[in-house]
Write a protein that holds these residues in place. Structure first.
Motif, PDB file in Angstrom:
ATOM      1  N   VAL A 181     -36.559  11.855  15.360  1.00 10.70           N
ATOM      2  CA  VAL A 181     -35.892  11.139  14.271  1.00 10.70           C
ATOM      3  C   VAL A 181     -34.803  12.019  13.651  1.00 10.70           C
ATOM      4  O   VAL A 181     -33.696  11.557  13.366  1.00 10.70           O
ATOM      5  CB  VAL A 181     -36.916  10.702  13.197  1.00 10.70           C
ATOM      6  CG1 VAL A 181     -36.218  10.141  11.961  1.00 10.70           C
ATOM      7  CG2 VAL A 181     -37.885   9.673  13.782  1.00 10.70           C
ATOM      8  N   THR A 206     -36.544   5.065  13.597  1.00  7.84           N
ATOM      9  CA  THR A 206     -37.995   5.244  13.655  1.00  7.84           C
ATOM     10  C   THR A 206     -38.381   5.898  14.977  1.00  7.84           C
ATOM     11  O   THR A 206     -37.716   5.705  16.002  1.00  7.84           O
ATOM     12  CB  THR A 206     -38.728   3.895  13.518  1.00  7.84           C
ATOM     13  OG1 THR A 206     -38.268   3.004  14.532  1.00  7.84           O
ATOM     14  CG2 THR A 206     -38.468   3.272  12.151  1.00  7.84           C
ATOM     15  N   GLN A 255     -41.973   8.249  17.023  1.00 11.77           N
ATOM     16  CA  GLN A 255     -43.305   8.845  16.925  1.00 11.77           C
ATOM     17  C   GLN A 255     -43.246  10.322  16.577  1.00 11.77           C
ATOM     18  O   GLN A 255     -44.204  10.875  16.052  1.00 11.77           O
ATOM     19  CB  GLN A 255     -44.052   8.651  18.251  1.00 11.77           C
ATOM     20  CG  GLN A 255     -44.369   7.199  18.569  1.00 11.77           C
ATOM     21  CD  GLN A 255     -45.187   7.053  19.845  1.00 11.77           C
ATOM     22  OE1 GLN A 255     -45.392   8.028  20.572  1.00 11.77           O
ATOM     23  NE2 GLN A 255     -45.656   5.842  20.116  1.00 11.77           N
ATOM     24  N   VAL A 263     -31.799   2.205  10.134  1.00 10.16           N
ATOM     25  CA  VAL A 263     -33.158   2.753  10.053  1.00 10.16           C
ATOM     26  C   VAL A 263     -33.532   3.339  11.412  1.00 10.16           C
ATOM     27  O   VAL A 263     -33.477   2.649  12.441  1.00 10.16           O
ATOM     28  CB  VAL A 263     -34.174   1.668   9.648  1.00 10.16           C
ATOM     29  CG1 VAL A 263     -35.573   2.279   9.548  1.00 10.16           C
ATOM     30  CG2 VAL A 263     -33.777   1.029   8.327  1.00 10.16           C
ATOM     31  N   GLN A 284     -39.793   7.938   9.955  1.00 14.53           N
ATOM     32  CA  GLN A 284     -38.684   7.024   9.698  1.00 14.53           C
ATOM     33  C   GLN A 284     -37.635   7.708   8.832  1.00 14.53           C
ATOM     34  O   GLN A 284     -37.948   8.510   7.956  1.00 14.53           O
ATOM     35  CB  GLN A 284     -39.211   5.773   8.987  1.00 14.53           C
ATOM     36  CG  GLN A 284     -38.160   4.781   8.548  1.00 14.53           C
ATOM     37  CD  GLN A 284     -38.787   3.572   7.878  1.00 14.53           C
ATOM     38  OE1 GLN A 284     -39.278   2.658   8.543  1.00 14.53           O
ATOM     39  NE2 GLN A 284     -38.796   3.576   6.561  1.00 14.53           N
ATOM     40  N   CYS A 285     -36.372   7.404   9.096  1.00 17.93           N
ATOM     41  CA  CYS A 285     -35.268   7.935   8.287  1.00 17.93           C
ATOM     42  C   CYS A 285     -34.245   6.825   8.084  1.00 17.93           C
ATOM     43  O   CYS A 285     -33.932   6.082   9.020  1.00 17.93           O
ATOM     44  CB  CYS A 285     -34.623   9.136   8.985  1.00 17.93           C
ATOM     45  SG  CYS A 285     -33.301   9.906   8.019  1.00 17.93           S
ATOM     46  N   ARG A 286     -33.731   6.710   6.859  1.00 14.58           N
ATOM     47  CA  ARG A 286     -32.740   5.692   6.532  1.00 14.58           C
ATOM     48  C   ARG A 286     -31.401   6.359   6.210  1.00 14.58           C
ATOM     49  O   ARG A 286     -31.372   7.419   5.589  1.00 14.58           O
ATOM     50  CB  ARG A 286     -33.186   4.856   5.330  1.00 14.58           C
ATOM     51  CG  ARG A 286     -34.477   4.078   5.570  1.00 14.58           C
ATOM     52  CD  ARG A 286     -34.960   3.384   4.306  1.00 14.58           C
ATOM     53  NE  ARG A 286     -36.139   2.587   4.553  1.00 14.58           N
ATOM     54  CZ  ARG A 286     -36.116   1.308   4.918  1.00 14.58           C
ATOM     55  NH1 ARG A 286     -34.940   0.683   5.064  1.00 14.58           N
ATOM     56  NH2 ARG A 286     -37.227   0.647   5.133  1.00 14.58           N
ATOM     57  N   LYS A 328     -46.910   4.443  11.960  1.00 11.29           N
ATOM     58  CA  LYS A 328     -46.586   4.507  13.389  1.00 11.29           C
ATOM     59  C   LYS A 328     -45.811   5.755  13.771  1.00 11.29           C
ATOM     60  O   LYS A 328     -45.415   5.907  14.921  1.00 11.29           O
ATOM     61  CB  LYS A 328     -45.792   3.267  13.784  1.00 11.29           C
ATOM     62  CG  LYS A 328     -46.569   1.968  13.601  1.00 11.29           C
ATOM     63  CD  LYS A 328     -45.741   0.773  14.056  1.00 11.29           C
ATOM     64  CE  LYS A 328     -46.523  -0.527  13.897  1.00 11.29           C
ATOM     65  NZ  LYS A 328     -45.732  -1.705  14.350  1.00 11.29           N
ATOM     66  N   THR A 373     -44.820   7.430   8.457  1.00  8.99           N
ATOM     67  CA  THR A 373     -45.329   6.065   8.408  1.00  8.99           C
ATOM     68  C   THR A 373     -46.599   5.972   9.244  1.00  8.99           C
ATOM     69  O   THR A 373     -47.026   6.947   9.872  1.00  8.99           O
ATOM     70  CB  THR A 373     -44.287   5.077   8.969  1.00  8.99           C
ATOM     71  OG1 THR A 373     -44.109   5.321  10.374  1.00  8.99           O
ATOM     72  CG2 THR A 373     -42.944   5.234   8.255  1.00  8.99           C
ATOM     73  N   THR A 406     -36.349   7.408  20.058  1.00 11.33           N
ATOM     74  CA  THR A 406     -36.435   6.708  18.775  1.00 11.33           C
ATOM     75  C   THR A 406     -35.975   5.275  18.952  1.00 11.33           C
ATOM     76  O   THR A 406     -35.465   4.881  20.003  1.00 11.33           O
ATOM     77  CB  THR A 406     -35.539   7.379  17.715  1.00 11.33           C
ATOM     78  OG1 THR A 406     -34.171   7.350  18.172  1.00 11.33           O
ATOM     79  CG2 THR A 406     -35.964   8.802  17.440  1.00 11.33           C
TER      80      THR A 406
END
Length: 354
Positions: A112, A105, A107, A103, A59-61, A56, A54, A89
């Motif tokens: 993550v 998130t 850096q 979710v 990300q992982c869902r 920023k 992303t 995270t």
């Protein structure tokens, strides 16, 4: 835990090492918490799930049934805070009772990945502690079988009621006579639908070929017990076999269990499914609607102490009792602690042979 030989857990076809976990027992389930020990965020496998880049960072869902949110949050949010701190995270969890995705998130991709892996391990651990909600079954409650079962019950009580522990409260509800293929923990509608979809794929992949599009004629005859001492029985069951002498029923049961275990929807309990129809069970003394796993208990149970019964005379007098023949034409995804119009367990989905 042996640091040199850490516990391995299989999730989604991959094998993970289990991070150090210190579990504390609390009287109320909602207060449970796990504390994760230190771990290197860079050494986790990363190709078992999707990590998106992303603006920023990363990300992982992960889809999680809402009843399991509390295990990621922990007592007073401590588990979630510790996960976020150690993996650098941020973890967003839907509100209690609202189905959705967790979710993660951060850096750094490695952080993550580590957070997701730890969440998977936590969820796998706590899911195994949940009481099962559904089970795959063959219904044996046809009228003729029920009639013979009631005859069996009447004769047992007439001839063996003076034996220790034998009473009418031990007997199965005739409307719920069945064969259990395996138990499942399905915590939301999405998981129930996933199990229904898998049943239909099994029908197309192998059940149609084995059953030939016709019901299976099964003979229910003879009784056997679960534990080692017939004088201290907890479960007495009726035996079943195919009328034509084939092993098609066993093959279907084993392949269904294997497919559901591989999908992660069912825990592996036996190398082969133990096909049996429970007729007497000591858990029925306190709860006539009880339904146990095949000789094991998972999750919290109110049946810690069970009064066994002396079944020696029952075995001697009814060893070859004939309950009848039955046409099995479907495998049902049955809901625990439920009843339909016929008195059998409510059906969330089914696989038909024809």
């Amino acid at each position: 835990m042996d640091v040199l030989r850490p516990t391995l857990i299989r999730i989604g076809g991959r094998v993970y090492r289990k991070n150090l976990v210190q579990e504390q027992a609390y009287q109320h389930e909602e207060e449970e918490d796990d504390f994760l020990g230190p771990s290197d965020c860079t050494d986790e496998p990363c190709d078992a799930f999707v990590v998106e880049e992303t603006e920023k960072g990363f990300q992982c869902r992960v889809e999680v049934p809402s009843p399991l949110y509390k295990y990621i949050i922990g007592k007073k949010g401590e588990t979630k805070k510790k996960l976020e701190t150690e993996t650098r995270t941020s973890i967003s969890i839907p509100k209690p009772g609202v189905e959705g995705e967790i979710v993660i998130t951060g850096q750094h991709r490695s952080g993550v990945i580590s957070a997701r892996t730890r969440i998977d391990v936590l969820l796998d651990s706590f899911r195994k502690k949940q009481p099962f909600t559904h089970f795959l079954s063959f219904a044996l409650n046809q009228p003729d079988i029920q009639e013979k079962f009631l005859q069996f019950k009447e004769e047992v009580l007439e001839k063996c009621s003076k034996d220790h522990g034998v009473s009418s409260s031990l007997f199965q509800n005739p409307a719920k006579l069945h064969l259990t293929l395996g138990t499942l923990v399905l915590l939301n509608e999405q998981e129930i639908q996933k199990a229904c979809d898998l049943l239909q794929r099994c029908k197309e992949d192998f059940v149609n070929q084995i059953a030939g599009g016709q019901p299976l004629t099964v003979v229910v005859a003879g009784v056997e017990y679960m534990n080692d001492d017939p004088a201290m029985m907890d479960v007495l069951y009726a035996k079943v076999h195919m009328k034509d002498g084939s092993d098609r029923l066993q093959v279907i049961a084993d392949q269904l269990a294997e497919r559901f275990v591989a999908s992660g929807l069912m825990l592996k309990e036996w190398d082969r499914v133990k096909l049996h129809a429970t007729v007497m069970n000591t858990v029925f003394r306190k709860d006539p609607s009880a339904e146990e796993r095949n000789n094991t208990m998972t999750g919290r149970s109110s049946f810690k102490e069970r009064e066994s019964f002396n079944g020696r005379n029952i075995l001697k007098l009814f060893e070859n009792f004939y309950f009848g023949e039955v046409q099995l034409d479907s495998v049902r995804l049955s809901q625990r602690f439920s009843s339909d119009a016929s008195g059998y367990y409510a059906t969330s989905g089914q696989l038909t042979f024809s």
